[in-house]
Design an enzyme around this catalytic site. Structure first.
Site, PDB file in Angstrom:
ATOM      1  N   ASN A   1       0.874  -1.174   0.000  1.00 28.08           N
ATOM      2  CA  ASN A   1       0.000   0.000   0.000  1.00 28.08           C
ATOM      3  C   ASN A   1       0.911   1.224   0.000  1.00 28.08           C
ATOM      4  O   ASN A   1       1.469   1.579   1.025  1.00 28.08           O
ATOM      5  CB  ASN A   1      -0.896  -0.033   1.252  1.00 28.08           C
ATOM      6  CG  ASN A   1      -1.765   1.203   1.346  1.00 28.08           C
ATOM      7  OD1 ASN A   1      -1.856   1.988   0.407  1.00 28.08           O
ATOM      8  ND2 ASN A   1      -2.407   1.383   2.499  1.00 28.08           N
TER       9      ASN A   1
ATOM     10  N   LYS B   1       0.084   4.271  -0.452  1.00 24.74           N
ATOM     11  CA  LYS B   1      -0.571   5.494   0.049  1.00 24.74           C
ATOM     12  C   LYS B   1      -0.269   6.664  -0.891  1.00 24.74           C
ATOM     13  O   LYS B   1      -0.184   6.453  -2.102  1.00 24.74           O
ATOM     14  CB  LYS B   1      -0.131   5.754   1.494  1.00 24.74           C
ATOM     15  CG  LYS B   1      -0.325   4.515   2.375  1.00 24.74           C
ATOM     16  CD  LYS B   1      -0.163   4.752   3.840  1.00 24.74           C
ATOM     17  CE  LYS B   1      -0.357   3.442   4.571  1.00 24.74           C
ATOM     18  NZ  LYS B   1      -0.318   3.578   6.026  1.00 24.74           N
TER      19      LYS B   1
ATOM     20  N   HIS C   1      -9.703   1.305   4.366  1.00 21.25           N
ATOM     21  CA  HIS C   1      -8.457   1.489   5.112  1.00 21.25           C
ATOM     22  C   HIS C   1      -8.717   2.480   6.260  1.00 21.25           C
ATOM     23  O   HIS C   1      -9.502   3.415   6.119  1.00 21.25           O
ATOM     24  CB  HIS C   1      -7.348   2.018   4.187  1.00 21.25           C
ATOM     25  CG  HIS C   1      -6.009   2.014   4.840  1.00 21.25           C
ATOM     26  ND1 HIS C   1      -5.617   3.011   5.704  1.00 21.25           N
ATOM     27  CD2 HIS C   1      -4.991   1.120   4.810  1.00 21.25           C
ATOM     28  CE1 HIS C   1      -4.400   2.729   6.163  1.00 21.25           C
ATOM     29  NE2 HIS C   1      -4.007   1.580   5.636  1.00 21.25           N
TER      30      HIS C   1
ATOM     31  N   GLU D   1      -7.154   4.929   7.305  1.00 22.24           N
ATOM     32  CA  GLU D   1      -6.945   6.346   6.958  1.00 22.24           C
ATOM     33  C   GLU D   1      -8.147   6.899   6.190  1.00 22.24           C
ATOM     34  O   GLU D   1      -8.480   8.071   6.326  1.00 22.24           O
ATOM     35  CB  GLU D   1      -5.635   6.496   6.161  1.00 22.24           C
ATOM     36  CG  GLU D   1      -4.429   6.311   7.072  1.00 22.24           C
ATOM     37  CD  GLU D   1      -3.200   5.717   6.387  1.00 22.24           C
ATOM     38  OE1 GLU D   1      -3.129   5.716   5.155  1.00 22.24           O
ATOM     39  OE2 GLU D   1      -2.306   5.261   7.130  1.00 22.24           O
TER      40      GLU D   1
ATOM     41  N   GLU E   1      -5.792  -4.725  10.574  1.00 23.04           N
ATOM     42  CA  GLU E   1      -4.754  -3.727  10.810  1.00 23.04           C
ATOM     43  C   GLU E   1      -5.065  -2.948  12.091  1.00 23.04           C
ATOM     44  O   GLU E   1      -5.862  -1.991  12.052  1.00 23.04           O
ATOM     45  CB  GLU E   1      -4.689  -2.743   9.640  1.00 23.04           C
ATOM     46  CG  GLU E   1      -4.363  -3.381   8.312  1.00 23.04           C
ATOM     47  CD  GLU E   1      -3.764  -2.368   7.343  1.00 23.04           C
ATOM     48  OE1 GLU E   1      -2.611  -2.540   6.958  1.00 23.04           O
ATOM     49  OE2 GLU E   1      -4.454  -1.393   7.009  1.00 23.04           O
TER      50      GLU E   1
ATOM     51  N   GLY F   1       2.120   2.512  10.703  1.00 24.54           N
ATOM     52  CA  GLY F   1       3.029   3.641  10.523  1.00 24.54           C
ATOM     53  C   GLY F   1       3.813   4.026  11.754  1.00 24.54           C
ATOM     54  O   GLY F   1       4.445   5.079  11.802  1.00 24.54           O
TER      55      GLY F   1
ATOM     56  N   SER G   1       3.117  -1.953  10.363  1.00 19.61           N
ATOM     57  CA  SER G   1       4.569  -2.006  10.596  1.00 19.61           C
ATOM     58  C   SER G   1       5.201  -3.369  10.317  1.00 19.61           C
ATOM     59  O   SER G   1       6.084  -3.804  11.057  1.00 19.61           O
ATOM     60  CB  SER G   1       4.906  -1.530  12.012  1.00 19.61           C
ATOM     61  OG  SER G   1       4.465  -0.194  12.198  1.00 19.61           O
TER      62      SER G   1
HETATM   63  P1  PGA Z   1       2.615   0.436   7.649  1.00 19.38           P
HETATM   64  O1  PGA Z   1       1.183   0.654   6.934  1.00 19.38           O
HETATM   65  O2  PGA Z   1       3.180  -0.856   7.132  1.00 19.38           O
HETATM   66  O3  PGA Z   1       3.427   1.640   7.245  1.00 19.38           O
HETATM   67  O4  PGA Z   1       2.363   0.382   9.114  1.00 19.38           O
HETATM   68  C1  PGA Z   1       0.298  -0.397   6.757  1.00 19.38           C
HETATM   69  C2  PGA Z   1      -1.005   0.089   6.186  1.00 19.38           C
HETATM   70  O5  PGA Z   1      -1.455   1.197   6.526  1.00 19.38           O
HETATM   71  O6  PGA Z   1      -1.639  -0.594   5.371  1.00 19.38           O
END
Ligand code: PGA
Length: 254
Positions: A9, A11, A95, A97, A167, A173, A213
């Site tokens: 992903n 983003k 997601h 976000e 998640e 993140g 992460s």
């Molecule tokens: P990350 O993001 O691996 O940077 O924690 C995962 C995601 O938001 O899908």
């Protein structure tokens, strides 16, 4: 046995030029891996560039989002037909976000999942709790609600086409993934909900990714857990080196 599925992903990262450079470096690194499904989710603007580049490889194209109508007066939005036309087979839906910054409710997530399926796309449905919900002991309630409403009115055949990404929001993140046992507990709970909704046979075929992460150094311990069939990878998917290492380590497990 469920085939492992690792999805990047990106983003809001990478211009077309940067995406092109990434793929030149990344694709040769994974060219001999045949036992892991790999998807890349670039921003809309780079979908076409990535699509052309991965045509002859077995990498899947995934959009990060889409609208729940096929067309209409929705300024700034992109429809399922549009992402399909540029080669997407998968789409990330719900997601955290999107839920947090763009006010996506479980009902909207459900509409998106249904229209994605109607148009031949495979949704990767994201669920997960916040730190505060976890501290209040509400993780299971949140996951129950997100799966119940998000997957409402899907029939069993449609359910087989989805992937769920568990998640935990507090692990996204932050550089601190969930512990392998917390990740497993979340994924196992999601599978128990899928079983209630669609029965055992269907729930056993649905792939559940962990996300939050994932890095090369924690891939093995996370993906070795029961009920974790792959990963949704954010920041570590931005570099060819780290993303290819995650895929290689996954391949060695299978
Ligand atoms: P990350 O993001 O691996 O940077 O924690 C995962 C995601 O938001 O899908």
């Amino acid at each position: 046995m469920r085939r492992p599925f690792i999805a990047a992903n990106w983003k809001m990262h990478k211009t077309c030029q940067q995406a092109d450079r990434f793929l030149n470096d990344f694709l040769p690194r994974i060219s001999d891996i045949k036992d892991v499904d790999v998807a890349i989710s670039p921003p809309y603007t780079a979908l076409s560039t990535v699509s052309k580049k991965i045509e002859t490889n077995s990498v899947l194209l995934c959009a990060q989002n889409m609208h729940y109508k096929k067309e209409g007066a929705f300024t700034g939005e992109v429809s399922p037909l549009m992402i399909k036309e540029v080669g997407c087979e998968y789409v990330i839906v719900g997601h955290s976000e999107r839920r947090e910054f763009f006010c996506e409710s479980d009902q909207i997530v459900n509409e998106k999942i249904r229209i994605a399926l109607e148009n031949g796309l495979h949704p990767i449905v994201c669920v997960g709790e916040t730190q505060q919900q976890r501290e209040k002991g509400r993780t299971k309630n949140v996951l129950t609600k997100q799966t119940r409403i998000g997957l409402k009115d899907l029939d069993r055949q449609q359910a087989k086409k989805i992937t769920v990404a568990y998640e935990p929001i507090w692990a996204i993140g932050t550089g601190e993934s969930a512990s392998p046992s917390d990740a497993r507990d979340g994924c196992s709970f999601v599978r128990s909900q899928l079983e209630k909704l669609f029965g055992n046979e269907v729930s056993e075929t649905i792939r559940i990714q962990y996300g939050g992460s994932i890095k090369p150094h924690n891939t093995v311990e996370l993906l070795n857990q029961e009920d974790i069939d792959g990963g949704l990878v954010g920041s570590a998917s931005l570099k060819p080196d780290s993303f290819s290492k995650i895929i290689q380590k996954t391949s060695q497990l299978s």
